[in-house]
Design an enzyme around this catalytic site. Structure first.
Site, PDB file in Angstrom:
ATOM      1  N   ARG A   1     -17.456  -7.055  -6.214  1.00 14.76           N
ATOM      2  CA  ARG A   1     -18.234  -7.314  -4.997  1.00 14.76           C
ATOM      3  C   ARG A   1     -17.301  -7.960  -3.980  1.00 14.76           C
ATOM      4  NH1 ARG A   1     -20.968 -11.576  -2.901  1.00 14.76           N
ATOM      5  NH2 ARG A   1     -22.914 -11.179  -1.792  1.00 14.76           N
TER       6      ARG A   1
ATOM      7  N   LYS B   1     -13.803 -16.532  -2.063  1.00 11.29           N
ATOM      8  CA  LYS B   1     -14.461 -17.736  -2.558  1.00 11.29           C
ATOM      9  C   LYS B   1     -13.514 -18.932  -2.624  1.00 11.29           C
ATOM     10  CE  LYS B   1     -18.433 -15.792  -4.894  1.00 11.29           C
ATOM     11  NZ  LYS B   1     -19.103 -15.438  -6.139  1.00 11.29           N
TER      12      LYS B   1
HETATM   13  C1  7PM Z   1     -21.860 -18.530   1.150  1.00  9.77           C
HETATM   14  C2  7PM Z   1     -21.270 -18.927  -0.043  1.00  9.77           C
HETATM   15  C3  7PM Z   1     -22.382 -17.303   1.297  1.00  9.77           C
HETATM   16  C4  7PM Z   1     -21.226 -18.059  -1.104  1.00  9.77           C
HETATM   17  C5  7PM Z   1     -22.327 -16.420   0.250  1.00  9.77           C
HETATM   18  C6  7PM Z   1     -21.763 -16.822  -0.952  1.00  9.77           C
HETATM   19  C7  7PM Z   1     -22.164 -13.337  -5.678  1.00  9.77           C
HETATM   20  C8  7PM Z   1     -23.367 -12.714  -5.412  1.00  9.77           C
HETATM   21  C9  7PM Z   1     -22.898 -14.079  -3.801  1.00  9.77           C
HETATM   22  C10 7PM Z   1     -21.486 -13.030  -6.904  1.00  9.77           C
HETATM   23  C11 7PM Z   1     -23.288 -11.517  -7.367  1.00  9.77           C
HETATM   24  C12 7PM Z   1     -20.444 -15.001  -1.757  1.00  9.77           C
HETATM   25  C13 7PM Z   1     -21.618 -15.872  -2.096  1.00  9.77           C
HETATM   26  N1  7PM Z   1     -21.876 -14.178  -4.657  1.00  9.77           N
HETATM   27  N2  7PM Z   1     -23.936 -11.803  -6.227  1.00  9.77           N
HETATM   28  N3  7PM Z   1     -23.819 -13.190  -4.235  1.00  9.77           N
HETATM   29  N4  7PM Z   1     -22.103 -12.109  -7.699  1.00  9.77           N
HETATM   30  N5  7PM Z   1     -23.819 -10.631  -8.206  1.00  9.77           N
HETATM   31  O1  7PM Z   1     -19.308 -15.537  -1.799  1.00  9.77           O
HETATM   32  O2  7PM Z   1     -20.417 -13.554  -7.251  1.00  9.77           O
HETATM   33  O3  7PM Z   1     -20.595 -13.843  -1.386  1.00  9.77           O
HETATM   34  S1  7PM Z   1     -23.101 -14.955  -2.346  1.00  9.77           S
END
Ligand code: 7PM
Length: 286
Positions: A268, A234
């Site tokens: 995750r 991130k």
């Molecule tokens: C683009 C930017 C694509 C950010 C995907 C993301 C989380 C999640 C995501 C989290 C839970 C990523 C995010 N992040 N579900 N879904 N916790 N529970 O970086 O931090 O994967 S999507």
């Protein structure tokens, strides 16, 4: 003679029952990310994308993933919404084909109740909702489906969440939100044993706010619910290291190992093999 197991002892290891497949929270478990948005596996052809996605799910399981999180809705800051049919088309065929091949459970990363229902019908065993069941019908769907749910905190919505997020006290505000959502779940028939909480790193938070939340992980964990932490690749890792997405693996696994030490039940992650090694070493040495 002393009894080794007191007859009415409360089991101290929590277990998430993911539609029959058990996720035993005796140590920090790894959720491998299977992102089915167009920028990931589909190079045009849907079937080609599906094959690559299935291979990746199996590879993550081999690398040590304890659950596979399937998502077809981009929650990237500024991203536009995906239609219901589009999201179903992306995730359902992949879930159908991986559940029979995996020994670990599958979770569905969605905020739409229709996707939750179809995904569980296709074999998914957990719901991961970045909107914490705030969409109409989502709470009822989870109560009926009787699978674990991860309630994540997000300030605003993905289009605007990174535009100057402001909190009174980020730790109190996020924790209060999560516990209020957990209470509402229980009032609506979701058993406490099915609830997982997630502070939602990067979802409407500045770097300083993300850091404050990370420091507070032991306090969030102390509320008694399993806590899921998602920081993999991130922006906060980029801000701390000065690196673009592909260079964020070391920063991400460091954060995952620290989250584990601070009591996270699930991390995750994209980089499952590296995280698996890091958690083994951290657990042995700390
Ligand atoms: C683009 C930017 C694509 C950010 C995907 C993301 C989380 C999640 C995501 C989290 C839970 C990523 C995010 N992040 N579900 N879904 N916790 N529970 O970086 O931090 O994967 S999507």
């Amino acid at each position: 003679m002393t009894l080794e197991v007191p007859p009415n002892s409360i089991p101290d290891v929590r277990i998430l029952d993911c539609a029959g497949k058990k996720l035993v929270l005796d140590r920090t478990r790894i959720m491998g990310i299977l992102n089915l948005t167009p920028d990931s596996f589909s190079d045009g052809g849907l079937w080609l994308g599906k094959t690559a996605a299935v291979q990746h799910a199996l590879a993550m399981q081999d690398a040590g993933a304890d659950i596979i999180d399937v998502g077809g809705e981009s929650t990237r800051p500024g991203a536009r919404a995906v239609s219901l049919q589009q999201e179903l088309d992306r995730v359902i065929p992949v879930i159908e084909s991986i559940v029979g091949q995996l020994r670990v459970p599958v979770s569905i990363d969605t905020s739409k109740p229709e996707v939750m229902r179809e995904a569980v019908a296709a074999g998914a065993g957990m719901i991961n909702d970045v909107c914490a069941l705030r969409h109409d019908g989502a709470l009822q769907a989870v109560a009926e489906l009787d699978v674990p749910v991860c309630l994540m905190h997000m300030l605003g919505d993905p289009r605007v969440m990174q535009d100057n997020p402001v909190y009174d006290d980020v730790v109190k505000d996020v924790t209060g939100f999560l516990l209020t959502r957990a209470d509402l779940c229980k009032e609506n028939g979701v058993p406490a044993e099915n609830i997982v909480l997630d502070p939602g790193f990067g979802f409407g938070k500045t770097l300083q706010q993300n850091i404050a939340l990370f420091h507070a992980l032991p306090d969030i964990v102390a509320n008694g619910y399993p806590v899921l932490v998602g920081v993999s690749r991130k922006a906060m890792i980029g801000q701390l290291t000065g690196r673009e997405t592909r260079g964020r693996v070391a920063g991400s696994i460091t954060a995952a190992a620290l989250a584990a030490q601070m009591g996270a039940a699930i991390v995750r992650v994209h980089d499952v093999a590296e995280t698996s090694d890091a958690l083994k070493v951290a657990t042995a040495l700390c």
